[in-house]
Write a protein that holds these residues in place. Structure first.
Motif, PDB file in Angstrom:
ATOM      1  N   VAL A   9       0.542  -1.414  -0.332  1.00 29.21           N
ATOM      2  CA  VAL A   9      -0.153   0.009  -0.183  1.00 29.21           C
ATOM      3  C   VAL A   9       0.586   1.012   0.117  1.00 29.21           C
ATOM      4  CG1 VAL A   9      -1.633  -1.349   1.072  1.00 29.21           C
ATOM      5  CG2 VAL A   9      -0.309  -0.011   2.334  1.00 29.21           C
ATOM      6  N   LEU A  11       1.232   4.831   1.843  1.00 24.09           N
ATOM      7  CA  LEU A  11       1.127   5.791   2.949  1.00 24.09           C
ATOM      8  C   LEU A  11       1.536   6.999   3.105  1.00 24.09           C
ATOM      9  CD1 LEU A  11       2.895   2.684   5.181  1.00 24.09           C
ATOM     10  CD2 LEU A  11       0.714   2.988   5.058  1.00 24.09           C
ATOM     11  N   ILE A  25      -3.430   5.190   4.658  1.00 24.75           N
ATOM     12  CA  ILE A  25      -3.339   4.438   4.264  1.00 24.75           C
ATOM     13  C   ILE A  25      -4.047   4.473   2.587  1.00 24.75           C
ATOM     14  CG2 ILE A  25      -3.517   1.186   3.579  1.00 24.75           C
ATOM     15  CD1 ILE A  25      -3.587   1.401   6.687  1.00 24.75           C
ATOM     16  N   ASP A  26      -3.286   3.733   0.921  1.00 24.22           N
ATOM     17  CA  ASP A  26      -3.748   4.579  -0.018  1.00 24.22           C
ATOM     18  C   ASP A  26      -5.064   5.770   0.235  1.00 24.22           C
ATOM     19  OD1 ASP A  26      -2.416   2.787  -0.858  1.00 24.22           O
ATOM     20  OD2 ASP A  26      -3.715   0.787  -0.705  1.00 24.22           O
ATOM     21  N   ILE A  52       0.432  -3.974   4.934  1.00 21.13           N
ATOM     22  CA  ILE A  52      -0.638  -4.708   5.728  1.00 21.13           C
ATOM     23  C   ILE A  52      -0.142  -5.452   6.604  1.00 21.13           C
ATOM     24  CG2 ILE A  52      -2.670  -5.206   6.320  1.00 21.13           C
ATOM     25  CD1 ILE A  52      -2.722  -2.569   4.886  1.00 21.13           C
ATOM     26  N   VAL A  63       0.462  -1.900  10.428  1.00 20.23           N
ATOM     27  CA  VAL A  63       1.386  -1.466   8.733  1.00 20.23           C
ATOM     28  C   VAL A  63       2.678  -1.925   9.200  1.00 20.23           C
ATOM     29  CG1 VAL A  63      -0.330  -0.562   7.209  1.00 20.23           C
ATOM     30  CG2 VAL A  63       1.384   1.199   8.459  1.00 20.23           C
TER      31      VAL A  63
END
Length: 137
Positions: A9, A11, A25-26, A52, A63
């Protein structure tokens, strides 16, 4: 939630707390990056790639900056150690080195370091000496 453990992902680092850093996140979810998972300098607002680690029952997300799963992590750590050894020919670190020294030189935990050198030793890529590690010539 369309995330699962192990997903890669994007960050954005947020505010630091006693536990670690809040992260976005995303650009959608909030998560936590624990201090124990940080091995380099990071600052609020930095963008980085993460993974994740765990999605808890309360839907809070933990994370990591390192890929999850033993094989992914150990491959990454052995690569770091081999690169340093190829650069210098030896490392003045051993399994008796302090966690701080290992973190300073390699940006990894002592546990990760010991796993990686164990794997490299088993594969006969390094020589373990009393005061250092050398690359097999």
């Amino acid at each position: 939630m369309d995330l699962k453990e192990g997903d890669k992902v994007d960050l954005v680092i947020g505010v630091k707390s006693m536990l670690g850093y809040s992260v976005l996140i995303d650009e959608t979810y909030e998560g936590l990056l624990y201090n124990d998972d940080v091995f380099s300098d990071i600052e609020e607002g930095m963008k980085m790639v993460g993974y994740i680690k765990k999605i808890r029952e309360d839907e809070k997300i933990d994370v990591s900056l390192r890929p999850q799963g033993f094989r992914n992590v150990i491959d990454s750590d052995t690569e770091v150690i081999l690169n340093k050894l190829e650069e210098k020919g030896f490392l003045l670190l051993t399994d008796k080195s302090s966690p701080e020294a290992i973190k300073f030189h390699l940006q990894m935990s002592k546990k990760a370091f010991k796993r990686a050198i164990g794997s490299l030793y088993k594969d006969k890529k390094i020589i373990l000496k009393e005061d250092r590690i050398e690359l097999v010539q």
